[in-house]
Design a protein around this motif. Sequence first.
Motif, PDB file in Angstrom:
ATOM      1  N   TYR A   1      -4.212  -0.402  -2.114  1.00  0.00           N
ATOM      2  CA  TYR A   1      -4.137  -0.969  -0.768  1.00  0.00           C
ATOM      3  C   TYR A   1      -2.716  -0.982  -0.195  1.00  0.00           C
ATOM      4  O   TYR A   1      -2.531  -1.193   1.004  1.00  0.00           O
TER       5      TYR A   1
ATOM      6  N   HIS B   1      -0.615   1.227   0.517  1.00  0.00           N
ATOM      7  CA  HIS B   1      -0.213   2.219   1.520  1.00  0.00           C
ATOM      8  C   HIS B   1      -0.736   1.869   2.914  1.00  0.00           C
ATOM      9  O   HIS B   1      -0.321   2.462   3.899  1.00  0.00           O
ATOM     10  N   TYR B   2      -1.627   0.880   3.016  1.00  0.00           N
ATOM     11  CA  TYR B   2      -2.093   0.434   4.332  1.00  0.00           C
ATOM     12  C   TYR B   2      -1.017  -0.437   4.976  1.00  0.00           C
ATOM     13  O   TYR B   2      -0.422  -1.276   4.303  1.00  0.00           O
TER      14      TYR B   2
ATOM     15  N   GLN C   1       1.777  -3.292   3.242  1.00  0.00           N
ATOM     16  CA  GLN C   1       3.046  -2.696   2.828  1.00  0.00           C
ATOM     17  C   GLN C   1       4.130  -3.742   2.578  1.00  0.00           C
ATOM     18  O   GLN C   1       5.003  -3.554   1.750  1.00  0.00           O
TER      19      GLN C   1
END
Length: 88
Positions: free
Chosen positions: A34, A36-37, A41
């Motif tokens: 998750y 990279h969402y 971040q």
Amino acid sequence: MMTPDVTHVQTLASYELLVSFADGGKRRFSMLPYLHYPAYQGLTQPGKFGLAHVSNGTVAWSDEIDMSPDTLYLAGEEVSNEFTEQAP
């Protein structure tokens, strides 16, 4: 079926959570997929991930960052109580 509320959360290495639920179940959940969402971040900033806490029946880090209890419960890996017991 309603997902039970989160009652306790502990952060582990490698962006993993150990989550306890109101039904007595425990799940190990990886936040790695998750991160990279954009919404998640911020958790990669030093010290930020360790701020995980229980808020309104789910895991939250701030007013802006939380994770659905459904996702934690359904996508988490069930763990036995032996895994979570601390040695004296």
